[in-house]
Design an enzyme around this catalytic site. Structure first.
Site, PDB file in Angstrom:
ATOM      1  N   CYS A  45       0.716  -1.106   0.186  1.00 24.73           N
ATOM      2  CA  CYS A  45       0.051  -0.189   0.544  1.00 24.73           C
ATOM      3  C   CYS A  45       0.873   1.463  -0.144  1.00 24.73           C
ATOM      4  O   CYS A  45       0.613   2.498  -0.679  1.00 24.73           O
ATOM      5  CB  CYS A  45      -1.057   0.106   1.448  1.00 24.73           C
ATOM      6  SG  CYS A  45      -1.740  -1.565   1.107  1.00 24.73           S
TER       7      CYS A  45
HETATM    8  C1  BEZ Z   1       0.784  -4.650   1.766  1.00 25.99           C
HETATM    9  O1  BEZ Z   1       0.004  -3.299   1.457  1.00 25.99           O
HETATM   10  O2  BEZ Z   1       1.828  -5.122   1.957  1.00 25.99           O
HETATM   11  C2  BEZ Z   1      -0.548  -5.601   2.261  1.00 25.99           C
HETATM   12  C3  BEZ Z   1      -1.559  -5.539   3.055  1.00 25.99           C
HETATM   13  C4  BEZ Z   1      -2.510  -6.297   3.269  1.00 25.99           C
HETATM   14  C5  BEZ Z   1      -2.087  -7.819   3.193  1.00 25.99           C
HETATM   15  C6  BEZ Z   1      -0.830  -8.026   2.397  1.00 25.99           C
HETATM   16  C7  BEZ Z   1       0.428  -6.937   2.077  1.00 25.99           C
END
Ligand code: BEZ
Length: 209
Positions: A45
């Protein structure tokens, strides 16, 4: 309930990093992109939000207002914003909605309980100036989105909304486009002089942009 193409994008009022947003009023006559991400302080994210911020000029060129969302609090969004700038070199320059009561996430079907009961998946809704949903995309949490592809799709949506054309597989701006089958050859000739007829139903012309 899932949102389908052609539906009116649900309106809402919510807090964001750029103040309170009343969605339809905020969009005004612009195109809109509403996208969710699973959670603040997560790696994929962080890269996504920095990437969206870096594309500011590209959204503006296309008259698109971008709005992000997760079920985290405004306090978390504001604390995380510094990390986004640190990691990607781009500060948040679009509103990030706080949706701790999941009102917006539920209205748009952004929580897919069989994937994760709590967090939003990576949903994208492209909304036209008429507030109708023109495109939906859903990516899982572990796969970051390709925002260049989103810009490409918006280019196609904008071409096809302004001209009687469609875009072929792997089309990019500047490539030839397809004349919609509902136009007769005579009508096509008036609108697109010198068009190329490959099959009776497949006629190409240069990019009208
Ligand atoms: C991420 O943004 O890295 C992420 C968020 C939730 C689950 C897996 C990855």
């Amino acid at each position: 309930m899932s949102i389908r193409l052609g539906d009116t994008a649900p309106d809402f009022t919510a807090e964001s990093t750029a103040g309170t947003i009343s969605f339809h009023d905020y969009l005004g006559d612009s195109w809109g992109v509403l996208f969710s991400h699973p959670a603040d302080f997560t790696p994929v994210c962080t890269t996504e939000l920095g990437t969206v911020a870096a594309l500011k000029d590209e959204w503006e060129k296309r008259n698109v207002k971008v709005v992000g969302l997760s079920v985290d609090s405004l306090e978390d969004h504001n604390a995380w914003a510094g990390d986004i700038k640190d990691v990607t070199g781009c500060a948040l320059n679009f509103p990030l909605l706080a949706d701790p009561d999941r009102a917006v996430a539920n209205a748009y079907g952004m929580i897919h309980p069989n994937a994760d009961a709590t967090f939003t998946v990576r949903s994208v809704f492209v909304i036209g100036p008429d507030k109708k949903v023109k495109l939906t995309l859903t990516y899982p949490a572990a796969t970051g989105r390709n925002f260049d592809e989103l810009l490409r799709v918006i280019d196609s949506l904008q071409r096809t909304s302004q001209h009687k054309v469609a875009t072929p597989a792997n089309w990019n701006p500047g490539d030839d486009v397809i004349i919609v089958p509902s136009l007769s050859d005579e009508e096509a000739g008036k609108l697109f002089p010198g068009f190329e007829k490959i099959k009776p139903y497949l006629r190409k012309t240069s990019d009208p942009a």
